[in-house]
Design a protein around this motif. Structure first.
Motif, short mmCIF file in Angstrom:
data_model
loop_
_atom_site.label_atom_id
_atom_site.label_comp_id
_atom_site.label_asym_id
_atom_site.label_seq_id
_atom_site.Cartn_x
_atom_site.Cartn_y
_atom_site.Cartn_z
N MET A 25 0.82 -1.21 0.00
CA MET A 25 0.00 0.00 0.00
C MET A 25 0.85 1.26 0.00
O MET A 25 0.40 2.31 -0.46
N GLN A 26 2.08 1.17 0.50
CA GLN A 26 2.96 2.34 0.54
C GLN A 26 3.49 2.70 -0.84
O GLN A 26 3.90 3.83 -1.08
N PHE A 27 3.50 1.72 -1.76
CA PHE A 27 4.10 1.91 -3.07
C PHE A 27 3.11 1.92 -4.22
O PHE A 27 3.47 2.31 -5.33
N SER A 28 1.88 1.47 -3.99
CA SER A 28 0.92 1.37 -5.08
C SER A 28 -0.48 1.74 -4.58
O SER A 28 -0.88 1.36 -3.47
N SER A 29 -1.21 2.44 -5.41
CA SER A 29 -2.59 2.77 -5.06
C SER A 29 -3.55 1.63 -5.43
O SER A 29 -4.72 1.69 -5.09
N GLU A 30 -3.06 0.61 -6.11
CA GLU A 30 -3.90 -0.52 -6.48
C GLU A 30 -4.19 -1.44 -5.30
O GLU A 30 -5.16 -2.18 -5.32
N VAL A 31 -3.35 -1.42 -4.30
CA VAL A 31 -3.60 -2.18 -3.08
C VAL A 31 -4.24 -1.22 -2.09
O VAL A 31 -3.61 -0.27 -1.65
N ALA A 32 -5.50 -1.47 -1.79
CA ALA A 32 -6.24 -0.54 -0.93
C ALA A 32 -6.98 -1.31 0.15
O ALA A 32 -8.20 -1.48 0.10
N TRP A 33 -6.25 -1.80 1.12
CA TRP A 33 -6.86 -2.51 2.24
C TRP A 33 -7.30 -1.49 3.28
O TRP A 33 -6.62 -0.52 3.55
N THR A 34 -8.44 -1.76 3.89
CA THR A 34 -8.90 -0.93 5.00
C THR A 34 -8.47 -1.59 6.31
O THR A 34 -7.96 -2.71 6.32
N ARG A 35 -8.70 -0.89 7.40
CA ARG A 35 -8.39 -1.46 8.72
C ARG A 35 -9.18 -2.75 8.94
O ARG A 35 -8.66 -3.73 9.48
N PHE A 36 -10.42 -2.76 8.47
CA PHE A 36 -11.27 -3.95 8.60
C PHE A 36 -10.68 -5.13 7.84
O PHE A 36 -10.73 -6.27 8.32
N ASP A 37 -10.12 -4.89 6.65
CA ASP A 37 -9.49 -5.96 5.88
C ASP A 37 -8.32 -6.58 6.65
O ASP A 37 -8.16 -7.80 6.67
N PHE A 38 -7.52 -5.74 7.28
CA PHE A 38 -6.39 -6.25 8.06
C PHE A 38 -6.87 -7.03 9.29
O PHE A 38 -6.29 -8.05 9.64
N ILE A 39 -7.95 -6.57 9.90
CA ILE A 39 -8.48 -7.28 11.07
C ILE A 39 -8.99 -8.66 10.66
O ILE A 39 -8.67 -9.67 11.31
N ILE A 40 -9.77 -8.72 9.60
CA ILE A 40 -10.31 -10.00 9.13
C ILE A 40 -9.18 -10.93 8.71
O ILE A 40 -9.17 -12.11 9.08
#
Length: 95
Positions: A25-40
């Motif tokens: 996510m730091q290098f590309s705008s194509e990866v767009a995880w939310t906090r909820f995605d990381f929790i799941i």
């Protein structure tokens, strides 16, 4: 490998897998995880780790151990795919 070292190794690997999308996510705008995605994803990975460790500690016959681990990984991948791209078109689908 002692039981505690194996569990620590599995937990480190799960954390490393969670770090991959965060770094992407730091290098590309194509990866767009939310906090909820990381929790799941974290919950799923850590449940997978603990169930795998439970199987490895309690099942002594290698044939059944490998069969249960393969089934666990298969079920995990099916759930992961459904949440990410919706292969079964359930209301939980990610697409």
């Amino acid at each position: 490998m002692p039981k505690n070292k194996r569990l620590i190794f599995f937990l480190i690997m799960a954390g490393t897998l969670l770090a991959i999308p965060y770094i992407a996510m730091q290098f590309s705008s194509e990866v767009a995880w939310t906090r909820f995605d990381f929790i799941i994803a974290g919950v799923f990975l850590f449940v997978l780790v603990f169930l795998a460790e439970l199987i490895l500690r309690n099942i002594s016959l290698k044939k059944y151990r490998y069969l249960l681990l393969a089934a666990l990984i298969f079920i995990f991948l099916l759930i992961w795919l459904e949440l990410s791209v919706g292969i079964f078109n359930t209301p939980f689908a990610g697409s």
